[in-house]
Design an enzyme around this catalytic site. Sequence first.
Site, short mmCIF file in Angstrom:
data_model
loop_
_atom_site.label_atom_id
_atom_site.label_comp_id
_atom_site.label_asym_id
_atom_site.label_seq_id
_atom_site.Cartn_x
_atom_site.Cartn_y
_atom_site.Cartn_z
N CYS A 81 -3.98 0.46 -2.89
CA CYS A 81 -4.47 0.59 -1.52
C CYS A 81 -3.65 1.64 -0.79
CB CYS A 81 -4.40 -0.75 -0.80
SG CYS A 81 -2.77 -1.51 -0.78
N CYS A 103 0.83 -1.20 0.00
CA CYS A 103 0.00 0.00 0.00
C CYS A 103 0.88 1.26 0.00
CB CYS A 103 -0.90 0.01 1.24
SG CYS A 103 -2.15 -1.28 1.17
#
Length: 304
Positions: free
Chosen positions: A193, A112
């Site tokens: 993400c 992420c």
Amino acid sequence: MFLRDNETPRVPLPTIIMPASKLSAASVTICLLVLLLGPSQLRARHGTTPNIKHIVVGRCYNYITLVNPGLRFDCEKVWRHFEEAVSCQSSCNVTTRDYHQLFGAVPQSWPCDTLLLWSKTRMLMHSYAAVLRHHWTLEDTLVGYMFNNLIWCGREEDSGFDFHSCPEWSACSDHPVYSLWRQASQNFAEMACGNVTVLLNGSIENAFSRKSMFGSVELDGLNPQMVDHVNIKVVTDLEGPFIESCSQGSIVDLIQNLRSRGFRWTCTDNDQTLMILQCVQNPELSYCQTHAHSLSHRKMSTFE
Ligand SMILES: *[C@@H]1O[C@H](CO)[C@@H](O)[C@H](O)[C@H]1NC(C)=O
Ligand SMILES: *[C@@H]1O[C@H](CO)[C@@H](O)[C@H](O)[C@H]1NC(C)=O
Ligand SMILES: *[C@@H]1O[C@H](CO)[C@@H](O)[C@H](O)[C@H]1NC(C)=O
């Protein structure tokens, strides 16, 4: 170069290697061709990149061995899936669906907070990704890495690739090169993400364009449940034109879109790192001269 944004592909000029004695004749021929056909028609004459199989398979091995060791993809199989998708098809008839086996063979995910998306800022994006490190662009995925800069199309009649000429993107709805990048961009955005960075060009109209790969594919692929912040950076050329910004032009529409879908977002004009990077590339710009001066001045005063 990376055939990504939904615009007329800029195709590399052919490199011709031949004995010196033939070189000048060849140059004359090429010049004549350019004169006779004009650049756009010459461009349409480019076929599949020569040695594409060796390039793609070689890049694949390079990637799994040196760039991202530990990945256990079967490069020969990846090539076979690609070949099956493209060859023996008419050159304007390859959809994203045709590449599903190829993408299925190379699943990848990223940590992420590392994705960097961009539109019309290709050059600067590259240096930005290099200095930020731990940021990933589409070209850092295996598929992006393997097919960067390449051109390809199939031949219906007679199996294989058409090495003589491929159509322009604008000439077909299902261009084999466009379809691959479209699917790659979608997969890339869908797995984003944490924080996502978007680099847009404030020196042009429609910095955020619904026709670009970012505006037509990646934006819709981002998942508000997975993405924490969309951090937009609008960068203009240092000496202008200054056309769009976080509060002006198409970027306002982008922010509106993000808002309506429940994303958190930030937008920064003239990010300092991006300005300094441009100065590194073009130190002679008057903007950079001024800044270099004030910077050294500041340093001197600290020492006083
Ligand atoms: C395009 O591909 C589809 C299926 O792959 C096929 O049914 C169709 O006939 C093809 N069209 C052309 C123009 O080749
Ligand atoms: C913005 O787009 C223009 C026109 O394509 C290009 O010349 C310029 O380099 C781009 N600027 C940045 C910062 O990428
Ligand atoms: C994500 O972006 C927000 C807004 O720019 C920032 O406050 C936060 O520190 C970022 N988080 C990470 C992990 O980079």
